[in-house]
Write a protein that holds these residues in place. Structure first.
Motif, PDB file in Angstrom:
ATOM      1  N   VAL A  51     -47.342  37.060 128.178  1.00 56.06           N
ATOM      2  CA  VAL A  51     -46.430  36.840 129.476  1.00 56.06           C
ATOM      3  C   VAL A  51     -45.357  35.943 129.097  1.00 56.06           C
ATOM      4  O   VAL A  51     -45.678  34.836 128.324  1.00 56.06           O
ATOM      5  CB  VAL A  51     -47.476  36.425 130.489  1.00 56.06           C
ATOM      6  CG1 VAL A  51     -46.599  35.911 131.580  1.00 56.06           C
ATOM      7  CG2 VAL A  51     -48.357  37.479 130.909  1.00 56.06           C
TER       8      VAL A  51
ATOM      9  N   THR B  36     -43.745  32.613 130.224  1.00 64.32           N
ATOM     10  CA  THR B  36     -43.949  31.850 131.388  1.00 64.32           C
ATOM     11  C   THR B  36     -42.773  30.545 131.421  1.00 64.32           C
ATOM     12  O   THR B  36     -42.233  30.354 130.397  1.00 64.32           O
ATOM     13  CB  THR B  36     -45.244  30.951 131.082  1.00 64.32           C
ATOM     14  OG1 THR B  36     -45.222  30.271 129.982  1.00 64.32           O
ATOM     15  CG2 THR B  36     -46.436  31.962 130.915  1.00 64.32           C
TER      16      THR B  36
ATOM     17  N   VAL C 276     -52.199  35.954 127.664  1.00 63.55           N
ATOM     18  CA  VAL C 276     -53.233  35.533 128.610  1.00 63.55           C
ATOM     19  C   VAL C 276     -54.035  36.782 128.726  1.00 63.55           C
ATOM     20  O   VAL C 276     -53.615  37.906 128.275  1.00 63.55           O
ATOM     21  CB  VAL C 276     -52.597  35.170 129.879  1.00 63.55           C
ATOM     22  CG1 VAL C 276     -51.486  34.367 129.884  1.00 63.55           C
ATOM     23  CG2 VAL C 276     -51.724  36.422 130.318  1.00 63.55           C
TER      24      VAL C 276
ATOM     25  N   GLU D 194     -56.030  39.794 130.619  1.00 65.39           N
ATOM     26  CA  GLU D 194     -55.850  40.768 131.779  1.00 65.39           C
ATOM     27  C   GLU D 194     -56.404  40.256 133.242  1.00 65.39           C
ATOM     28  O   GLU D 194     -55.892  40.383 134.136  1.00 65.39           O
ATOM     29  CB  GLU D 194     -56.207  41.962 131.807  1.00 65.39           C
ATOM     30  CG  GLU D 194     -55.468  43.072 130.513  1.00 65.39           C
ATOM     31  CD  GLU D 194     -54.197  43.515 130.849  1.00 65.39           C
ATOM     32  OE1 GLU D 194     -53.866  43.601 131.962  1.00 65.39           O
ATOM     33  OE2 GLU D 194     -53.519  44.024 129.945  1.00 65.39           O
TER      34      GLU D 194
ATOM     35  N   GLN E 266     -56.399  37.226 134.140  1.00 62.63           N
ATOM     36  CA  GLN E 266     -55.987  36.242 135.100  1.00 62.63           C
ATOM     37  C   GLN E 266     -54.887  36.768 135.743  1.00 62.63           C
ATOM     38  O   GLN E 266     -54.229  35.818 136.294  1.00 62.63           O
ATOM     39  CB  GLN E 266     -55.279  35.254 133.823  1.00 62.63           C
ATOM     40  CG  GLN E 266     -56.389  34.501 133.108  1.00 62.63           C
ATOM     41  CD  GLN E 266     -55.739  33.788 131.873  1.00 62.63           C
ATOM     42  OE1 GLN E 266     -55.825  34.142 130.750  1.00 62.63           O
ATOM     43  NE2 GLN E 266     -55.028  32.833 132.254  1.00 62.63           N
ATOM     44  N   SER E 267     -54.860  38.104 135.680  1.00 64.61           N
ATOM     45  CA  SER E 267     -53.776  38.573 136.578  1.00 64.61           C
ATOM     46  C   SER E 267     -54.127  38.663 138.081  1.00 64.61           C
ATOM     47  O   SER E 267     -55.184  39.017 138.630  1.00 64.61           O
ATOM     48  CB  SER E 267     -52.996  40.053 136.362  1.00 64.61           C
ATOM     49  OG  SER E 267     -53.945  40.667 136.312  1.00 64.61           O
TER      50      SER E 267
ATOM     51  N   ARG F 269     -46.775  39.999 141.501  1.00 61.06           N
ATOM     52  CA  ARG F 269     -47.580  40.195 140.528  1.00 61.06           C
ATOM     53  C   ARG F 269     -47.668  38.692 139.774  1.00 61.06           C
ATOM     54  O   ARG F 269     -46.500  38.135 139.627  1.00 61.06           O
ATOM     55  CB  ARG F 269     -47.267  41.136 139.463  1.00 61.06           C
ATOM     56  CG  ARG F 269     -47.209  42.462 140.103  1.00 61.06           C
ATOM     57  CD  ARG F 269     -46.953  43.553 139.255  1.00 61.06           C
ATOM     58  NE  ARG F 269     -45.732  43.234 138.346  1.00 61.06           N
ATOM     59  CZ  ARG F 269     -45.758  43.491 136.977  1.00 61.06           C
ATOM     60  NH1 ARG F 269     -46.580  43.537 136.316  1.00 61.06           N
ATOM     61  NH2 ARG F 269     -44.582  43.002 136.395  1.00 61.06           N
TER      62      ARG F 269
ATOM     63  N   ILE G   4     -49.640  35.682 137.278  1.00 63.03           N
ATOM     64  CA  ILE G   4     -50.791  35.023 136.145  1.00 63.03           C
ATOM     65  C   ILE G   4     -51.307  33.866 136.588  1.00 63.03           C
ATOM     66  O   ILE G   4     -50.357  32.940 137.060  1.00 63.03           O
ATOM     67  CB  ILE G   4     -50.491  34.966 134.819  1.00 63.03           C
ATOM     68  CG1 ILE G   4     -50.079  36.369 134.273  1.00 63.03           C
ATOM     69  CG2 ILE G   4     -51.288  34.325 133.994  1.00 63.03           C
ATOM     70  CD1 ILE G   4     -51.410  37.271 134.019  1.00 63.03           C
TER      71      ILE G   4
ATOM     72  N   MET H 232     -53.046  30.512 135.604  1.00 61.25           N
ATOM     73  CA  MET H 232     -53.497  29.945 134.092  1.00 61.25           C
ATOM     74  C   MET H 232     -53.655  28.328 134.459  1.00 61.25           C
ATOM     75  O   MET H 232     -53.130  27.770 135.364  1.00 61.25           O
ATOM     76  CB  MET H 232     -52.741  30.229 133.179  1.00 61.25           C
ATOM     77  CG  MET H 232     -51.326  29.899 133.269  1.00 61.25           C
ATOM     78  SD  MET H 232     -50.333  30.268 132.153  1.00 61.25           S
ATOM     79  CE  MET H 232     -48.555  29.334 132.341  1.00 61.25           C
TER      80      MET H 232
ATOM     81  N   LEU I 225     -44.956  37.429 137.453  1.00 52.67           N
ATOM     82  CA  LEU I 225     -44.882  38.217 136.288  1.00 52.67           C
ATOM     83  C   LEU I 225     -43.391  38.971 136.287  1.00 52.67           C
ATOM     84  O   LEU I 225     -43.009  39.790 135.335  1.00 52.67           O
ATOM     85  CB  LEU I 225     -45.975  39.331 136.311  1.00 52.67           C
ATOM     86  CG  LEU I 225     -47.333  38.738 135.588  1.00 52.67           C
ATOM     87  CD1 LEU I 225     -48.349  39.969 135.570  1.00 52.67           C
ATOM     88  CD2 LEU I 225     -47.000  38.339 133.937  1.00 52.67           C
TER      89      LEU I 225
ATOM     90  N   TYR J 177     -59.555  28.828 134.582  1.00 54.01           N
ATOM     91  CA  TYR J 177     -58.669  30.191 133.952  1.00 54.01           C
ATOM     92  C   TYR J 177     -58.275  29.563 132.571  1.00 54.01           C
ATOM     93  O   TYR J 177     -57.374  28.782 132.554  1.00 54.01           O
ATOM     94  CB  TYR J 177     -57.742  30.490 134.967  1.00 54.01           C
ATOM     95  CG  TYR J 177     -58.380  31.311 135.900  1.00 54.01           C
ATOM     96  CD1 TYR J 177     -58.812  30.824 137.047  1.00 54.01           C
ATOM     97  CD2 TYR J 177     -58.171  32.577 135.749  1.00 54.01           C
ATOM     98  CE1 TYR J 177     -59.338  31.468 138.193  1.00 54.01           C
ATOM     99  CE2 TYR J 177     -58.764  33.556 136.806  1.00 54.01           C
ATOM    100  CZ  TYR J 177     -59.118  32.957 137.938  1.00 54.01           C
ATOM    101  OH  TYR J 177     -59.506  33.732 138.954  1.00 54.01           O
TER     102      TYR J 177
END
Lengths: 150, 80
Positions: free
Chosen positions: A3, A5, A13, A15, A17-18, A33, A35, A37, A50, B79
Protein backbone atom coordinates in the motif's frame (compact mmCIF):
# COMPACT_ATOMS: atom_id res chain seq x y z
CA UNK A 1 -0.49 -6.42 -0.09
CA UNK A 2 1.61 -3.34 -0.80
CA UNK A 3 0.00 0.00 0.00
CA UNK A 4 1.21 3.50 -0.80
CA UNK A 5 0.86 5.40 2.45
CA UNK A 6 1.11 9.09 3.17
CA UNK A 7 3.20 8.56 6.29
CA UNK A 8 5.62 5.79 5.30
CA UNK A 9 5.54 5.47 1.50
CA UNK A 10 5.09 1.92 0.18
CA UNK A 11 4.54 -0.57 2.98
CA UNK A 12 3.43 -4.16 3.14
CA UNK A 13 0.22 -4.66 5.11
CA UNK A 14 -1.98 -7.63 5.87
CA UNK A 15 -5.30 -7.90 4.00
CA UNK A 16 -6.94 -8.12 7.41
CA UNK A 17 -5.97 -4.52 8.07
CA UNK A 18 -8.31 -3.30 5.34
CA UNK A 19 -11.44 -1.51 6.48
CA UNK A 20 -14.41 -0.60 4.33
CA UNK A 21 -16.39 2.48 5.29
CA UNK A 22 -19.36 2.28 2.89
CA UNK A 23 -20.67 5.79 3.53
CA UNK A 24 -17.21 7.32 3.84
CA UNK A 25 -16.26 9.98 6.37
CA UNK A 26 -18.10 13.30 6.43
CA UNK A 27 -16.51 15.50 3.81
CA UNK A 28 -14.84 12.44 2.23
CA UNK A 29 -17.94 10.48 1.23
CA UNK A 30 -16.39 9.03 -1.93
CA UNK A 31 -13.52 7.28 -0.11
CA UNK A 32 -14.61 3.88 1.17
CA UNK A 33 -11.49 1.74 1.28
CA UNK A 34 -8.90 2.18 4.00
CA UNK A 35 -6.06 0.47 5.79
CA UNK A 36 -5.83 0.67 9.57
CA UNK A 37 -2.29 0.44 10.83
CA UNK A 38 -0.21 1.26 13.87
CA UNK A 39 1.66 4.50 13.67
CA UNK A 40 5.34 4.27 14.55
CA UNK A 41 4.56 6.72 17.34
CA UNK A 42 2.33 4.86 19.75
CA UNK A 43 -0.49 5.11 20.69
CA UNK A 44 -1.56 6.59 17.37
CA UNK A 45 -2.94 4.71 14.40
CA UNK A 46 -3.21 5.70 10.76
CA UNK A 47 -6.39 5.28 8.76
CA UNK A 48 -4.93 5.40 5.27
CA UNK A 49 -7.14 5.77 2.20
CA UNK A 50 -6.48 3.11 -0.42
CA UNK A 51 -7.89 5.34 -3.14
CA UNK A 52 -6.01 8.58 -2.47
CA UNK A 53 -2.55 8.27 -0.96
CA UNK A 54 -2.56 11.84 0.38
CA UNK A 55 -5.65 11.20 2.47
CA UNK A 56 -4.80 9.64 5.81
CA UNK A 57 -6.19 10.28 9.26
CA UNK A 58 -4.46 9.93 12.60
CA UNK A 59 -6.59 7.97 15.06
CA UNK A 60 -6.43 7.35 18.77
CA UNK A 61 -8.37 5.29 21.28
CA UNK A 62 -10.69 7.90 22.87
CA UNK A 63 -10.53 6.08 26.21
CA UNK A 64 -6.87 7.04 26.45
CA UNK A 65 -7.95 10.65 26.48
CA UNK A 66 -11.10 10.25 28.52
CA UNK A 67 -11.43 6.94 30.39
CA UNK A 68 -15.10 7.82 30.98
CA UNK A 69 -15.75 8.18 27.26
CA UNK A 70 -19.10 6.92 26.08
CA UNK A 71 -20.23 8.31 22.74
CA UNK A 72 -23.81 7.16 23.27
CA UNK A 73 -24.01 5.99 19.69
CA UNK A 74 -27.37 5.56 17.99
CA UNK A 75 -28.40 1.89 17.87
CA UNK A 76 -28.99 2.29 14.13
CA UNK A 77 -25.24 2.87 13.73
CA UNK A 78 -24.44 -0.38 15.52
CA UNK A 79 -27.04 -2.22 13.44
CA UNK A 80 -25.54 -0.90 10.22
CA UNK A 81 -22.30 -2.68 11.12
CA UNK A 82 -23.93 -5.82 12.50
CA UNK A 83 -22.91 -4.95 16.06
CA UNK A 84 -25.04 -5.35 19.18
CA UNK A 85 -23.71 -2.37 21.11
CA UNK A 86 -20.45 -1.00 22.47
CA UNK A 87 -19.94 -4.18 24.52
CA UNK A 88 -19.94 -6.34 21.39
CA UNK A 89 -16.71 -8.37 21.18
CA UNK A 90 -16.14 -7.12 17.64
CA UNK A 91 -16.57 -3.43 18.48
CA UNK A 92 -13.70 -0.99 18.07
CA UNK A 93 -13.85 2.78 18.33
CA UNK A 94 -11.43 5.52 17.42
CA UNK A 95 -11.28 9.29 17.50
CA UNK A 96 -9.78 11.28 14.67
CA UNK A 97 -6.86 13.46 15.74
CA UNK A 98 -6.20 16.94 14.36
CA UNK A 99 -2.58 18.07 14.62
CA UNK A 100 -1.93 21.79 14.11
CA UNK A 101 1.51 23.31 13.62
CA UNK A 102 1.81 23.78 17.35
CA UNK A 103 1.73 20.13 18.44
CA UNK A 104 0.67 21.13 21.95
CA UNK A 105 -2.65 22.07 20.43
CA UNK A 106 -3.45 18.64 18.99
CA UNK A 107 -7.05 17.67 19.49
CA UNK A 108 -9.25 14.61 19.29
CA UNK A 109 -12.72 14.59 17.82
CA UNK A 110 -14.83 12.89 20.47
CA UNK A 111 -18.10 13.98 18.85
CA UNK A 112 -17.61 12.13 15.57
CA UNK A 113 -16.04 8.75 16.44
CA UNK A 114 -15.28 6.04 13.90
CA UNK A 115 -16.66 2.69 14.91
CA UNK A 116 -15.53 -0.59 13.38
CA UNK A 117 -16.72 -4.18 13.39
CA UNK A 118 -13.35 -5.90 13.53
CA UNK A 119 -14.78 -9.19 12.27
CA UNK A 120 -16.47 -7.87 9.11
CA UNK A 121 -14.00 -4.95 8.96
CA UNK A 122 -16.79 -2.52 8.20
CA UNK A 123 -16.59 0.96 9.65
CA UNK A 124 -18.68 4.06 10.00
CA UNK A 125 -18.34 7.59 11.32
CA UNK A 126 -21.01 8.31 13.90
CA UNK A 127 -22.15 11.49 15.55
CA UNK A 128 -22.32 11.24 19.32
CA UNK A 129 -25.68 11.85 20.92
CA UNK A 130 -23.92 12.97 24.10
CA UNK A 131 -23.58 16.77 24.21
CA UNK A 132 -20.49 16.51 26.47
CA UNK A 133 -18.32 15.68 23.47
CA UNK A 134 -17.21 18.13 20.83
CA UNK A 135 -14.93 17.98 17.82
CA UNK A 136 -11.86 19.47 19.55
CA UNK A 137 -10.68 18.06 22.87
CA UNK A 138 -7.10 19.08 23.60
CA UNK A 139 -5.34 15.74 24.02
CA UNK A 140 -2.49 16.81 26.30
CA UNK A 141 -4.76 18.87 28.55
CA UNK A 142 -7.35 16.11 28.85
CA UNK A 143 -4.66 13.55 29.64
CA UNK A 144 -3.04 15.81 32.24
CA UNK A 145 -6.43 16.45 33.86
CA UNK A 146 -7.10 12.70 33.94
CA UNK A 147 -3.79 12.05 35.69
CA UNK A 148 -4.52 14.69 38.31
CA UNK A 149 -7.85 13.04 39.02
CA UNK A 150 -6.25 9.64 39.71
CA UNK B 1 -34.70 25.91 -2.16
CA UNK B 2 -38.39 25.13 -1.87
CA UNK B 3 -40.07 27.47 0.59
CA UNK B 4 -43.44 26.58 2.15
CA UNK B 5 -45.49 28.40 4.78
CA UNK B 6 -46.66 26.25 7.69
CA UNK B 7 -48.48 27.00 10.93
CA UNK B 8 -48.07 25.38 14.29
CA UNK B 9 -49.17 21.71 14.26
CA UNK B 10 -48.90 21.53 10.47
CA UNK B 11 -46.26 19.45 8.76
CA UNK B 12 -44.64 18.52 5.47
CA UNK B 13 -43.87 15.06 4.12
CA UNK B 14 -40.66 14.39 2.23
CA UNK B 15 -40.39 11.43 -0.09
CA UNK B 16 -43.49 9.88 1.49
CA UNK B 17 -41.49 8.74 4.51
CA UNK B 18 -40.08 11.73 6.37
CA UNK B 19 -42.47 13.99 8.27
CA UNK B 20 -41.38 17.36 9.60
CA UNK B 21 -43.92 19.04 11.87
CA UNK B 22 -43.98 22.49 13.41
CA UNK B 23 -44.44 21.60 17.07
CA UNK B 24 -44.14 25.04 18.60
CA UNK B 25 -43.26 28.62 17.70
CA UNK B 26 -41.97 31.07 20.30
CA UNK B 27 -40.51 34.36 19.12
CA UNK B 28 -37.70 33.56 16.70
CA UNK B 29 -37.47 29.93 17.78
CA UNK B 30 -39.30 27.14 16.02
CA UNK B 31 -39.54 23.64 17.48
CA UNK B 32 -39.54 20.93 14.82
CA UNK B 33 -40.71 17.36 15.19
CA UNK B 34 -39.09 14.94 12.75
CA UNK B 35 -40.41 11.47 12.05
CA UNK B 36 -38.11 9.45 9.80
CA UNK B 37 -37.03 5.85 9.19
CA UNK B 38 -34.08 4.73 11.32
CA UNK B 39 -31.64 4.81 8.43
CA UNK B 40 -32.25 8.52 7.89
CA UNK B 41 -29.73 10.54 9.88
CA UNK B 42 -30.95 13.83 11.26
CA UNK B 43 -28.53 16.32 12.79
CA UNK B 44 -28.44 20.00 13.56
CA UNK B 45 -26.65 21.47 10.57
CA UNK B 46 -23.96 23.14 12.70
CA UNK B 47 -23.01 19.78 14.24
CA UNK B 48 -22.79 18.17 10.83
CA UNK B 49 -20.70 21.04 9.47
CA UNK B 50 -18.36 21.02 12.47
CA UNK B 51 -17.60 17.33 11.98
CA UNK B 52 -17.08 17.73 8.26
CA UNK B 53 -14.74 20.71 8.83
CA UNK B 54 -12.83 18.81 11.52
CA UNK B 55 -12.34 15.81 9.23
CA UNK B 56 -10.89 18.12 6.61
CA UNK B 57 -8.55 19.74 9.15
CA UNK B 58 -7.49 16.30 10.41
CA UNK B 59 -6.67 15.08 6.90
CA UNK B 60 -3.84 17.61 6.81
CA UNK B 61 -1.99 15.67 9.50
CA UNK B 62 1.79 15.93 9.43
CA UNK B 63 3.52 12.58 9.02
CA UNK B 64 5.87 13.00 11.99
CA UNK B 65 3.56 12.51 14.92
CA UNK B 66 4.25 13.91 18.38
CA UNK B 67 5.00 11.70 21.36
CA UNK B 68 2.34 11.23 24.01
CA UNK B 69 2.88 10.63 27.70
CA UNK B 70 1.13 7.26 27.70
CA UNK B 71 1.67 3.97 29.39
CA UNK B 72 -1.94 2.81 29.65
CA UNK B 73 -3.12 -0.47 28.27
CA UNK B 74 -6.13 -0.20 26.02
CA UNK B 75 -8.76 -2.55 24.71
CA UNK B 76 -8.14 -1.62 21.12
CA UNK B 77 -6.69 -4.31 18.98
CA UNK B 78 -3.14 -3.92 17.87
CA UNK B 79 -2.75 -3.56 14.14
CA UNK B 80 0.78 -4.34 13.09
Amino acid sequence: MIVDTKAYGSVEVDERQSITIPSGLYGFESLERFILMDARQRPFYWLQSLDVQEVAFVLIDPKLIRPDYDANIDSADFEALGLEDSNDEHFLQFSIVTIPEDRQGMTANLQGPIIINKESRLGRQCISQNDSWNVRHNILEEMAAGKDAC
Amino acid sequence: MLILSRRKDESVIIDGRIEIAIVDIKGDQVKLGIKAPRDVKVFRNEVFQAIEAENKAAADAPVDLPALPVNHRTDSEKYD
